[in-house]
Design a protein around this motif. Sequence first.
Motif, PDB file in Angstrom:
ATOM      1  N   LEU A  49     -54.282  62.763  62.994  1.00  0.00           N
ATOM      2  CA  LEU A  49     -55.966  62.970  63.805  1.00  0.00           C
ATOM      3  C   LEU A  49     -56.361  62.575  62.147  1.00  0.00           C
ATOM      4  N   GLY A  61     -59.512  60.905  61.703  1.00  0.00           N
ATOM      5  CA  GLY A  61     -61.074  61.249  61.620  1.00  0.00           C
ATOM      6  C   GLY A  61     -61.780  61.489  60.715  1.00  0.00           C
ATOM      7  N   GLU A 121     -58.099  52.563  74.891  1.00  0.00           N
ATOM      8  CA  GLU A 121     -59.207  52.686  73.964  1.00  0.00           C
ATOM      9  C   GLU A 121     -59.161  54.557  73.829  1.00  0.00           C
ATOM     10  N   ASP A 122     -59.623  54.907  75.249  1.00  0.00           N
ATOM     11  CA  ASP A 122     -60.393  56.268  75.027  1.00  0.00           C
ATOM     12  C   ASP A 122     -58.828  57.637  74.616  1.00  0.00           C
ATOM     13  N   ARG A 123     -58.060  57.116  75.819  1.00  0.00           N
ATOM     14  CA  ARG A 123     -56.774  57.981  75.478  1.00  0.00           C
ATOM     15  C   ARG A 123     -56.107  57.846  73.666  1.00  0.00           C
ATOM     16  N   ALA A 181     -58.511  57.003  71.171  1.00  0.00           N
ATOM     17  CA  ALA A 181     -58.944  57.211  70.244  1.00  0.00           C
ATOM     18  C   ALA A 181     -59.287  58.783  70.315  1.00  0.00           C
ATOM     19  N   GLN A 182     -59.009  59.761  71.603  1.00  0.00           N
ATOM     20  CA  GLN A 182     -59.178  60.721  71.810  1.00  0.00           C
ATOM     21  C   GLN A 182     -57.667  62.091  70.946  1.00  0.00           C
ATOM     22  N   GLN A 183     -56.844  60.878  70.936  1.00  0.00           N
ATOM     23  CA  GLN A 183     -55.524  61.442  70.452  1.00  0.00           C
ATOM     24  C   GLN A 183     -55.560  61.106  68.940  1.00  0.00           C
ATOM     25  N   GLY A 196     -58.668  61.529  67.051  1.00  0.00           N
ATOM     26  CA  GLY A 196     -60.017  61.846  66.877  1.00  0.00           C
ATOM     27  C   GLY A 196     -60.726  60.786  65.941  1.00  0.00           C
ATOM     28  N   SER A 249     -63.732  57.371  67.148  1.00  0.00           N
ATOM     29  CA  SER A 249     -64.486  57.220  68.067  1.00  0.00           C
ATOM     30  C   SER A 249     -64.027  55.532  68.803  1.00  0.00           C
ATOM     31  N   ARG A 250     -64.234  55.233  69.654  1.00  0.00           N
ATOM     32  CA  ARG A 250     -63.450  53.924  70.506  1.00  0.00           C
ATOM     33  C   ARG A 250     -63.952  53.259  69.359  1.00  0.00           C
TER      34      ARG A 250
END
Length: 233
Positions: A10, A12, A43-45, A47-49, A51, A53-54
């Motif tokens: 992560l 972020g 991109e969405d996946r 970004a989630q993995q 932590g 944003s796109r």
Amino acid sequence: MNRVSTNPVLVGEGHRPLRDVVAAELRRLILDGSLPPGERLVEDRLAQQLGVSRNPIREAMRVLEAEGFLDVAARRGAFVAKLSAQQAEDLFQVRLALEPLGARLAASVGDPETDLIARAWAILDLVRESGPEQDLDVLSTLHTELHSLVFELTRNDYLIALAIPMVKRGQWLLRQSAPLQNPAAWDEHHGLIAAIAAGDPDLAEAAARHHVLSVRNALRPHLEPPEPLHDLS
């Protein structure tokens, strides 16, 4: 199916610009095979993995595209690049310039760092004892470390800075054809390390050159051919 590492980092909350942190993590996932050649990046996946944003994902993908790790096509998206035969040949030309030089300089050091030599022998012993059933990820990491040790033995900071990224890029190429689980692929390293430990620059240089040429010849049949040019007339 996207095969991203089961325990992604992560990123972020990092202190560096997120673009650089995300690019480093995606680069690592590509190099260690978690994102294999041909894999489509969503991109969405991601970004989630990871932590984030796109936006930093998108910026990092531009960085990796410029470095040659990603292929981006309009309306199709971004994919982990596949090394073509020509790209691999370019890489081997650089290896043929740097690896024999690194071996010669490593063997020329008057008082070689015995802990680095000991670690090189330990890697070769570990691979021999574990046999061909050893996990490819482990073998890949050990192979990268072994080749990096040779350059570290040179004590030449300029050469190390040039060579280590090359070693990692070469490792990515090796993973695409997976020769590391063949015990014979490791045999030539014994002569190379022995020549360095013995302080024989000529033999070390020759061993390194022979090894690079041997790997190149073994990999050529497994490489992706270049994309054909389409007639737009």
